[in-house]
Design a protein around this motif. Structure first.
Motif, PDB file in Angstrom:
ATOM      1  N   ASP A   1      72.097  22.784  75.442  1.00 54.96           N
ATOM      2  CA  ASP A   1      71.679  21.650  76.518  1.00 54.96           C
ATOM      3  C   ASP A   1      72.701  20.500  76.195  1.00 54.96           C
ATOM      4  O   ASP A   1      72.619  19.680  75.047  1.00 54.96           O
ATOM      5  N   ARG A   2      73.208  20.009  77.329  1.00 54.08           N
ATOM      6  CA  ARG A   2      73.939  18.817  77.122  1.00 54.08           C
ATOM      7  C   ARG A   2      72.848  17.537  76.922  1.00 54.08           C
ATOM      8  O   ARG A   2      71.905  17.561  77.304  1.00 54.08           O
ATOM      9  N   VAL A   3      73.355  16.454  76.129  1.00 54.62           N
ATOM     10  CA  VAL A   3      72.527  15.315  75.969  1.00 54.62           C
ATOM     11  C   VAL A   3      72.321  14.637  77.230  1.00 54.62           C
ATOM     12  O   VAL A   3      73.188  14.386  77.992  1.00 54.62           O
ATOM     13  N   GLY A   4      70.962  14.614  77.693  1.00 58.50           N
ATOM     14  CA  GLY A   4      70.746  13.911  79.037  1.00 58.50           C
ATOM     15  C   GLY A   4      70.654  15.253  80.090  1.00 58.50           C
ATOM     16  O   GLY A   4      70.344  14.692  81.129  1.00 58.50           O
TER      17      GLY A   4
ATOM     18  N   ALA B   1      78.138   6.430  78.342  1.00 61.65           N
ATOM     19  CA  ALA B   1      78.391   7.768  78.900  1.00 61.65           C
ATOM     20  C   ALA B   1      78.505   7.311  80.628  1.00 61.65           C
ATOM     21  O   ALA B   1      77.758   7.746  81.349  1.00 61.65           O
ATOM     22  N   MET B   2      79.911   6.969  80.763  1.00 63.38           N
ATOM     23  CA  MET B   2      80.276   6.914  81.944  1.00 63.38           C
ATOM     24  C   MET B   2      80.706   8.087  82.837  1.00 63.38           C
ATOM     25  O   MET B   2      80.480   7.916  84.269  1.00 63.38           O
ATOM     26  N   ALA B   3      80.537   9.119  82.373  1.00 64.89           N
ATOM     27  CA  ALA B   3      81.034  10.534  83.224  1.00 64.89           C
ATOM     28  C   ALA B   3      80.484  11.735  82.501  1.00 64.89           C
ATOM     29  O   ALA B   3      80.132  11.410  81.229  1.00 64.89           O
ATOM     30  N   ARG B   4      80.411  12.700  83.062  1.00 68.96           N
ATOM     31  CA  ARG B   4      79.727  13.982  82.313  1.00 68.96           C
ATOM     32  C   ARG B   4      81.001  14.276  81.221  1.00 68.96           C
ATOM     33  O   ARG B   4      82.168  14.223  81.654  1.00 68.96           O
ATOM     34  N   ARG B   5      80.681  14.689  80.347  1.00 70.17           N
ATOM     35  CA  ARG B   5      81.543  15.090  79.237  1.00 70.17           C
ATOM     36  C   ARG B   5      81.565  16.586  78.832  1.00 70.17           C
ATOM     37  O   ARG B   5      79.972  16.903  78.395  1.00 70.17           O
TER      38      ARG B   5
ATOM     39  N   LEU C   1      79.337  18.360  70.104  1.00 71.64           N
ATOM     40  CA  LEU C   1      79.380  19.739  70.012  1.00 71.64           C
ATOM     41  C   LEU C   1      78.781  20.214  71.501  1.00 71.64           C
ATOM     42  O   LEU C   1      79.329  21.178  72.134  1.00 71.64           O
ATOM     43  N   PHE C   2      77.701  19.433  72.106  1.00 69.98           N
ATOM     44  CA  PHE C   2      76.951  19.989  73.343  1.00 69.98           C
ATOM     45  C   PHE C   2      77.333  19.069  74.562  1.00 69.98           C
ATOM     46  O   PHE C   2      77.089  19.830  75.645  1.00 69.98           O
ATOM     47  N   GLY C   3      78.207  17.961  74.514  1.00 74.03           N
ATOM     48  CA  GLY C   3      78.541  17.472  75.442  1.00 74.03           C
ATOM     49  C   GLY C   3      77.290  16.384  76.078  1.00 74.03           C
ATOM     50  O   GLY C   3      76.188  16.437  75.456  1.00 74.03           O
ATOM     51  N   HIS C   4      77.550  15.706  77.180  1.00 79.12           N
ATOM     52  CA  HIS C   4      76.723  14.737  77.535  1.00 79.12           C
ATOM     53  C   HIS C   4      76.664  14.579  79.275  1.00 79.12           C
ATOM     54  O   HIS C   4      77.727  14.837  79.840  1.00 79.12           O
ATOM     55  N   GLU C   5      75.676  14.157  79.832  1.00 81.13           N
ATOM     56  CA  GLU C   5      75.660  13.796  81.212  1.00 81.13           C
ATOM     57  C   GLU C   5      75.841  12.322  81.417  1.00 81.13           C
ATOM     58  O   GLU C   5      75.580  11.521  80.373  1.00 81.13           O
ATOM     59  N   LYS C   6      76.330  12.073  82.782  1.00 79.37           N
ATOM     60  CA  LYS C   6      76.419  10.603  83.006  1.00 79.37           C
ATOM     61  C   LYS C   6      75.307   9.942  82.726  1.00 79.37           C
ATOM     62  O   LYS C   6      74.119  10.106  83.493  1.00 79.37           O
TER      63      LYS C   6
END
Length: 464
Positions: A242-245, A200-204, A189-194
């Protein structure tokens, strides 16, 4: 529909792209598979990938799935032989389009693979009343909760609302909350940072950002873990995520539509769903009746599915016999429209002779749908009696004055808005003063006026 083309735009592929655009597809293009995955990761989403068969299709699909990106692939190419097409299908492509393209083939593949061809079809008064309310609220910015049993067409209604909204030219993004594990849904839903978690190899970019400017459908939201509901509530209230991380909030501009096949008020009482989130989502409630409650829709839907699957399978369109039609109307359809669709797909394939008869309409276990198993040829069945009742309700409107119909519309809209005067007035397109005057007039006549539900503030949201 959003189409991402992967490969060099040679003459024949460019022609196929133009044909897809002529059928309403919004097309973007990259040349390599890794560029396609990167574009999808950045939130530039797609509903379908059209990939040159010479590209590593299996590798592209694997790279996407490693990022939890699931987009169907069709392969295409010039001078491809049967082995090339078979290899592409084995690699994971859903279809193969030979080039130079045929316009009818392009249209059929886009429709079949993306499954966008799901119009909202209805002839029953009970469903038409819901559609009328949907038309009233479609162009508003209100969050909408669509409820009803599994298979009644909640996602079809959500797409109908989006297509009738001011955001129709922007993305419609759907997330099935029941199909994604709890530990992955937050990132989806919120995406994540690398580097925010292992893998988590890259921003999503998540679905909230992918839907920016458009509509986000939270399908079967009752399945969402209560801890994640708090973060969702903040995203809806503050219009930031807020993206994860992540270290800073990201603004988003979306409209939320949610669906549920459960009684969310009961879930609130059981402590599995937040009451404040329910009020945020349930500004307007659209309850879709079960198919057995709208028997007037059964025949028109059956006819639609016959035409759809006859075309898809390259067989002639056969009419449904009178006995088969009575059997369809008398059946209970516990699986609702989805069950009816599957039954008619089977019937198209199994039918022999000039008509689709009862013997061709099979239940999931292979047994035929008997015309006499639910009452005398369906005439005394609950569904048939419901049809008679619906017809009587329709006839009851004939002869009513405009003032009487206006009263019915105002009171029904107020009920759908849980008694909230402000939202009801916005939906009806009248001032709050006019609405209050009308309600006072009805109260003076002795009509019971619904009060705002407990815990709902004047704005229609949960009180702090």
């Amino acid at each position: 529909m959003r189409l991402l083309v992967v490969g060099r735009l040679s003459g024949q592929l460019a022609t196929a792209v133009k044909m897809a655009m002529a059928h309403g597809a919004k097309v973007s293009h990259v040349e390599r598979g890794d560029q396609a995955t990167e574009q999808l990761r950045r939130g530039q989403g797609a509903d379908l990938l059209m990939v040159d068969y010479r590209i590593d299709i299996a590798g592209l699909i694997a790279a996407n799935e490693a990022e939890r990106i699931h987009v169907p692939v069709v392969a295409c190419g010039v001078d491809a032989d049967a082995k090339d097409a078979a290899d592409a299908i084995r690699a994971g492509a859903k279809e193969f389009i030979p080039l130079p393209p045929e316009a009818d083939l392009i249209a059929a593949v886009l429709s079949a693979v993306a499954d966008d061809d799901r119009p909202l079809i209805s002839a029953d008064p009970s469903m038409k009343a819901v559609i009328m309310l949907a038309d009233q609220v479609a162009r508003s910015e209100a969050s909408i909760l669509i409820t009803g049993e599994s298979g009644v067409g909640k996602e079809v209604m959500a797409r109908y609302l989006h297509n009738g909204s001011k955001r129709a030219d922007r993305p419609f993004i759907s997330v099935n909350c029941a199909a994604i594990p709890d530990n992955l849904l937050e990132s989806e839903l919120f995406g994540h940072e690398k580097g925010s978690f292992t893998g988590a190899m890259a921003r999503r970019i998540g679905k909230f950002e992918e839907a920016d400017g458009g509509t986000l459908l939270l399908d079967e939201i009752s399945e969402m873990d209560v801890r994640l509901q708090a973060k969702l509530l903040r995203a809806i209230q503050e219009r930031v995520i807020d993206r994860v991380g992540g270290t800073k909030p990201v603004p988003v501009n979306i409209r939320i539509i949610a669906t549920s096949n459960r009684d969310l008020a009961k879930s609130v009482a059981e402590g599995t769903f937040r009451e404040d989130l329910l009020y945020r989502l349930n500004v307007v409630n659209l309850r879709l009746p079960a198919l057995r409650e709208r028997p007037g829709d059964i025949s028109v839907l059956a006819d639609h599915f016959v035409k759809k699957y006859a075309a898809a399978n390259g067989v002639p369109v056969r009419p449904i016999s009178a006995d088969a039609r009575r059997a369809l109307i008398s059946h209970r359809w516990n699986g609702n429209v989805r069950e009816l669709e599957n039954a008619m797909h089977r019937a198209v394939l199994l039918a022999v002779g000039p008509e689709i008869d009862v013997e061709a309409i099979r239940l999931p276990d292979g047994q035929p749908l008997s015309a006499g198993s639910h009452g005398a040829a369906g005439y005394d069945s609950p569904a048939a009696r419901a049809a008679q009742t619906a017809d009587a309700v329709t006839r009851a409107h004939v002869g009513q004055t405009v003032a009487q119909m206006e009263k019915t519309l105002i009171l029904d809209t107020l009920s759908h808005c849980l008694g909230n005067r402000t939202h009801a007035a916005n939906i009806l397109g009248i001032s709050i003063r006019t609405l209050r005057n009308k309600l006072n007039e009805y109260a003076d006549e002795g009509v019971q006026i619904i009060a705002p539900q407990s815990g709902v503030a004047a704005s229609g949201y949960a009180a702090a």
